[in-house]
Design an enzyme around this catalytic site. Structure first.
Site, PDB file in Angstrom:
ATOM      1  N   GLU A 174     107.875  84.719 -42.879  1.00 18.41           N
ATOM      2  CA  GLU A 174     109.199  84.646 -42.241  1.00 18.41           C
ATOM      3  C   GLU A 174     109.660  86.021 -41.763  1.00 18.41           C
ATOM      4  O   GLU A 174     110.738  86.503 -42.136  1.00 18.41           O
ATOM      5  CB  GLU A 174     110.225  84.034 -43.199  1.00 18.41           C
ATOM      6  CG  GLU A 174     109.911  82.576 -43.524  1.00 18.41           C
ATOM      7  CD  GLU A 174     111.032  81.837 -44.245  1.00 18.41           C
ATOM      8  OE1 GLU A 174     111.829  82.498 -44.926  1.00 18.41           O
ATOM      9  OE2 GLU A 174     111.112  80.606 -44.125  1.00 18.41           O
ATOM     10  N   GLU A 376     105.652  75.510 -43.893  1.00 17.95           N
ATOM     11  CA  GLU A 376     106.698  75.213 -44.883  1.00 17.95           C
ATOM     12  C   GLU A 376     107.610  74.155 -44.300  1.00 17.95           C
ATOM     13  O   GLU A 376     107.981  74.231 -43.126  1.00 17.95           O
ATOM     14  CB  GLU A 376     107.562  76.434 -45.214  1.00 17.95           C
ATOM     15  CG  GLU A 376     106.914  77.441 -46.103  1.00 17.95           C
ATOM     16  CD  GLU A 376     107.866  78.562 -46.523  1.00 17.95           C
ATOM     17  OE1 GLU A 376     109.089  78.328 -46.623  1.00 17.95           O
ATOM     18  OE2 GLU A 376     107.367  79.675 -46.740  1.00 17.95           O
TER      19      GLU A 376
HETATM   20  C1  BGP Z   1     111.529  80.090 -47.168  1.00 18.57           C
HETATM   21  C2  BGP Z   1     110.626  80.982 -47.944  1.00 18.57           C
HETATM   22  C3  BGP Z   1     110.114  80.446 -49.199  1.00 18.57           C
HETATM   23  C4  BGP Z   1     110.943  79.374 -49.814  1.00 18.57           C
HETATM   24  C5  BGP Z   1     111.628  78.430 -48.881  1.00 18.57           C
HETATM   25  C6  BGP Z   1     112.671  77.552 -49.476  1.00 18.57           C
HETATM   26  O1  BGP Z   1     112.572  80.827 -46.673  1.00 18.57           O
HETATM   27  O2  BGP Z   1     109.525  81.431 -47.194  1.00 18.57           O
HETATM   28  O3  BGP Z   1     109.759  81.519 -49.999  1.00 18.57           O
HETATM   29  O4  BGP Z   1     111.474  79.605 -51.008  1.00 18.57           O
HETATM   30  O5  BGP Z   1     112.169  79.086 -47.810  1.00 18.57           O
HETATM   31  O6  BGP Z   1     113.838  78.268 -49.673  1.00 18.57           O
HETATM   32  P1  BGP Z   1     114.656  78.210 -50.992  1.00 18.57           P
HETATM   33  O7  BGP Z   1     113.701  78.529 -52.080  1.00 18.57           O
HETATM   34  O8  BGP Z   1     115.701  79.234 -50.854  1.00 18.57           O
HETATM   35  O9  BGP Z   1     115.195  76.846 -51.073  1.00 18.57           O
END
Ligand code: BGP
Length: 477
Positions: A174, A376
């Site tokens: 990201e 993701e």
């Molecule tokens: C993205 C990241 C992850 C992950 C995901 C979910 O931003 O790459 O590392 O955690 O989001 O976000 P969160 O854990 O804040 O719900």
């Protein structure tokens, strides 16, 4: 129809999953300095470790000691690919050592061997939100050009060590989070001396964009190095794609959405995929009084180190409006913007928009004509562990099902889609809030926000569902 060799799998990141934060020579990274938090009470970064404070990354869900069990579970679901990250501080504890930490390298040898046993392809994020904290203290993170050398040295070490084991690499997770204030904590590490909540970190656009420039250079240098030395490697970017719509057909809304799309979603990948800064960024830099220092050779470096495939995370969409009243009233998403009245919202305020994924895939593929992968996607939700050990997560199945349907539509639209790795296929610590309660997994981990739990693993209903999805290559949803 999805292609026959479609890469089905799941995604994780070392800092949210591995634990063992100080074992076998590992150094402290930024997340090791982050406390727990929740949707309503933000996690904090602390310069010094506080007694009686919980630092959830330290144990996380302990992949370090459960990797055999976890990879067996992934294999049982039929994973073809396993997205994970290497923990920079396991290899170079401060990021500045001359020689790598052998025990850290050996750990990933074992992980890759285990994946190989089941014919699962690793997809490795080189840097996923875990900058060595020592680089924050010494250099204010990526703000300093010196960090490029540290990163290149780290990459050369892992490329050579794992050249026969890993084919797919992503240079930064990201990367475009650096365009937002919170990215200073998560990604650019431009938080020297900062002690406080993640949402109050000073907004210093010039510092973040300078840091981003250094990440672009670092990414391009290692991509070129990989292409020259390891032609079998496939090198990718990784961006957040937060589809942004105009709230209305008012031309002001249209222009606001276009601007947001450019700065948030396109700027970083334009640099990484095309190899140069897009023309629109000049005006933004002027408006924000951002002056980036570049060295003479930088433009050439960027041109020579472009990506082979484009990857992104997709969770939500958002809307832009020029109406001040609407902006004031609306909570919108964490990213920005106002709420979309046509969409439902998750318990953490993220608006659920499966069709936005189809739209995004089309926009991305039209722009770059590169193979694309969704690395993701998923629903962070409260799960209930029943007395008999089952977890009925029909809400998660619904979310994923709708998104896979839209991926298939995008493929029909002509998008070259390589694969899909939903986020947190096994429960991990949340990146934004530092809590365990926000779960994404097909596998439940017995671990709670107060740090308790025996770390045992349990299959949720979605585990059995996803297994069938993979078996049928996305036909049975
Ligand atoms: C993205 C990241 C992850 C992950 C995901 C979910 O931003 O790459 O590392 O955690 O989001 O976000 P969160 O854990 O804040 O719900």
């Amino acid at each position: 129809m999805l292609r026959k060799d479609f890469l089905w799998g799941g995604a994780t990141a070392a800092n949210q999953y591995e634990g063992a934060w100080d074992l076998d020579g590992k150094g402290a990274s930024v997340p090791d300095h982050c406390t727990n938090g929740s949707y309503t009470s933000p996690k904090r970064v602390t310069v010094n470790f506080e007694d009686n404070t919980l630092y959830p990354s330290r144990e996380a869900t302990d992949f370090y000691h459960h990797y055999k069990e976890d990879i067996a579970l992934a294999a049982e679901m039929g994973f073809k690919v396993f997205r994970m990250s290497i923990n920079w501080t396991r290899i170079y504890p401060t990021g500045m050592e001359e020689t790598p930490n052998e025990k850290g390298l050996a750990f990933y040898d074992e992980v890759f061997a285990e994946l190989k046993k089941y014919n699962i392809e690793p997809l490795v994020t080189i840097s996923h939100y875990e900058l060595p904290y020592a680089l924050v203290e010494k250099y204010n993170g990526w703000y300093s050009r010196e960090v490029i050398d540290c990163y290149v040295c780290y990459c050369k070490t892992i490329f050579e060590r794992y050249k026969d084991k890993v084919k797919y690499w992503l240079t930064f997770n990201e990367i475009n989070s650096g365009t937002m204030p919170m990215g200073a904590v998560l990604s650019t590490g431009t938080i020297k001396g900062y002690d406080g909540p993640i949402n109050k970190v000073p907004d210093e656009p010039e510092v973040r964009f300078q840091a981003l420039h250094h990440q672009f250079i670092a990414s391009a240098l290692v991509i070129k190095y990989a292409h020259d030395n390891y032609p079998q490697f496939k090198m990718g970017n990784m961006s957040i794609f937060a589809a942004t719509y105009p709230y209305s057909c008012n031309p002001d809304d249209i222009l606001a959405a276009q601007k947001q799309m450019r700065i948030m979603n396109w700027f970083c990948s334009d640099v990484q995929a095309r190899g140069y800064y897009p023309s629109y960024i000049e005006r933004y830099f002027k408006e924000k009084n951002i002056n980036i220092k570049k060295e003479a050779n930088d433009d050439e470096i960027l041109r020579q180190g472009t990506i082979d495939f484009y990857t992104f995370s997709y969770y939500m969409s958002s809307c832009m409006s020029c109406d001040p009243e609407l902006n004031r009233k609306s909570k919108g998403n964490i990213i920005t913007g106002v709420s979309n009245p046509y969409l439902k919202t998750s318990d953490w305020g993220w608006q659920i928009d499966p069709q936005g994924l189809r739209w995004s895939l089309n926009e991305i593929y039209d722009r770059y004509q590169l193979p694309v992968m969704v690395v993701e996607n998923g629903l962070g939700a409260y799960d209930k562990l029943e007395e008999d050990g089952s977890i009925h997560d029909s809400y998660r199945i619904d979310y994923l099902k709708q998104h896979i349907e839209q991926m298939k539509e995008a493929v029909e639209d002509g998008v070259d889609l390589m694969g899909y790795t939903p986020w947190g296929w096994i429960d991990v610590v949340s990146a934004s809030t530092g809590e365990m309660a926000k779960r994404y997994g097909f596998v439940y981990v017995n671990k709670y926000d107060d740090g308790s739990g025996d770390l045992s693993r349990k299959k949720k209903d979605s585990f059995f569902w996803y297994k069938k999805v993979i078996e049928s290559n996305g036909e049975t949803l």
